[in-house]
Design an enzyme around this catalytic site. Structure first.
Site, PDB file in Angstrom:
ATOM      1  N   CYS A 114      59.938  13.562 -44.095  1.00 11.17           N
ATOM      2  CA  CYS A 114      60.032  12.151 -43.710  1.00 11.17           C
ATOM      3  C   CYS A 114      60.957  11.377 -44.645  1.00 11.17           C
ATOM      4  O   CYS A 114      61.722  10.518 -44.190  1.00 11.17           O
ATOM      5  CB  CYS A 114      58.643  11.529 -43.671  1.00 11.17           C
ATOM      6  SG  CYS A 114      57.631  12.219 -42.328  1.00 11.17           S
ATOM      7  N   HIS A 152      55.074  13.335 -37.448  1.00  5.82           N
ATOM      8  CA  HIS A 152      54.556  12.441 -38.487  1.00  5.82           C
ATOM      9  C   HIS A 152      54.842  11.010 -38.062  1.00  5.82           C
ATOM     10  O   HIS A 152      55.814  10.742 -37.333  1.00  5.82           O
ATOM     11  CB  HIS A 152      55.239  12.720 -39.822  1.00  5.82           C
ATOM     12  CG  HIS A 152      54.796  13.988 -40.475  1.00  5.82           C
ATOM     13  ND1 HIS A 152      54.935  14.200 -41.825  1.00  5.82           N
ATOM     14  CD2 HIS A 152      54.221  15.115 -39.969  1.00  5.82           C
ATOM     15  CE1 HIS A 152      54.471  15.398 -42.135  1.00  5.82           C
ATOM     16  NE2 HIS A 152      54.036  15.970 -41.023  1.00  5.82           N
ATOM     17  N   GLU A 179      56.179   8.533 -39.575  1.00  8.50           N
ATOM     18  CA  GLU A 179      57.513   8.039 -39.928  1.00  8.50           C
ATOM     19  C   GLU A 179      58.581   8.535 -38.951  1.00  8.50           C
ATOM     20  O   GLU A 179      59.438   7.771 -38.520  1.00  8.50           O
ATOM     21  CB  GLU A 179      57.899   8.484 -41.348  1.00  8.50           C
ATOM     22  CG  GLU A 179      56.962   8.003 -42.424  1.00  8.50           C
ATOM     23  CD  GLU A 179      55.861   8.998 -42.792  1.00  8.50           C
ATOM     24  OE1 GLU A 179      55.492   9.039 -43.977  1.00  8.50           O
ATOM     25  OE2 GLU A 179      55.376   9.725 -41.892  1.00  8.50           O
ATOM     26  N   CYS A 210      56.348  12.522 -47.019  1.00  7.58           N
ATOM     27  CA  CYS A 210      56.608  13.902 -47.435  1.00  7.58           C
ATOM     28  C   CYS A 210      58.125  14.106 -47.526  1.00  7.58           C
ATOM     29  O   CYS A 210      58.906  13.198 -47.213  1.00  7.58           O
ATOM     30  CB  CYS A 210      55.989  14.871 -46.425  1.00  7.58           C
ATOM     31  SG  CYS A 210      56.819  14.873 -44.822  1.00  7.58           S
TER      32      CYS A 210
END
Length: 163
Positions: A100, A67, A69, A97
């Protein structure tokens, strides 16, 4: 009157800087879009310097942890040569999410600026709020930085995906 003007000027400069950094996060999100990845971008800033920037690469890397992040946090830690990002700010185009959000807390990010909310998977208040628990570190959250642009990019991506 002078104090009010000074406060207004600081607010405008601060908003201008937030928009500047979120625009760069949106540029990262557009890179993800061009790779058929969910268009999420993240920027990490330390002392007014961008030290990390990334976008989603989950499908390309075949790695669920790729992801924006997480990738940006790894870059920032490498840049600063520490896992502690206590004086860093993150700008992300979509609400993080759970995975993260946990990494943001664990890495000690100071401020998190979020573009669009994620009503299906957001862990900053939309579905759940991981940040409201009494952890050993508190992250300051701010929503709505360039929200319309972030939302539009995501909507366009999913519309294209459904065709």
């Amino acid at each position: 009157m002078s104090q009010d003007l000074d406060m207004l000027m600081r607010f405008q400069i601060n908003l201008s800087m937030k928009n500047k950094y979120m625009k760069l996060a949106l540029e990262e999100a557009k890179k993800a879009y061009s790779k058929d990845e969910v268009p999420v971008g993240a920027i990490i800033v330390y002392n007014n310097e961008i030290i990390a920037k990334s976008h989603n690469l989950k499908h390309l890397n075949q790695d669920v942890t790729s992801h924006a992040e997480i990738l940006a946090i790894k870059q920032a830690q490498e840049h600063l040569k520490t896992w502690r990002l206590e004086e860093c700010d993150m700008y992300v185009t979509l609400e993080p999410c759970v995975m993260c959000a946990g990494a943001i807390i664990q890495s000690r990010i100071k401020n998190l600026y979020i573009g669009a909310k994620d009503p299906k998977g957001g862990a900053s208040g939309s579905v759940i709020n991981v940040f409201e628990n009494p952890w050993n570190h508190t992250v300051n959250l701010e929503f709505g930085i360039m929200e319309e642009e972030s939302s539009k990019l995501l909507k366009d991506f999913f519309k294209k995906l459904r065709k």
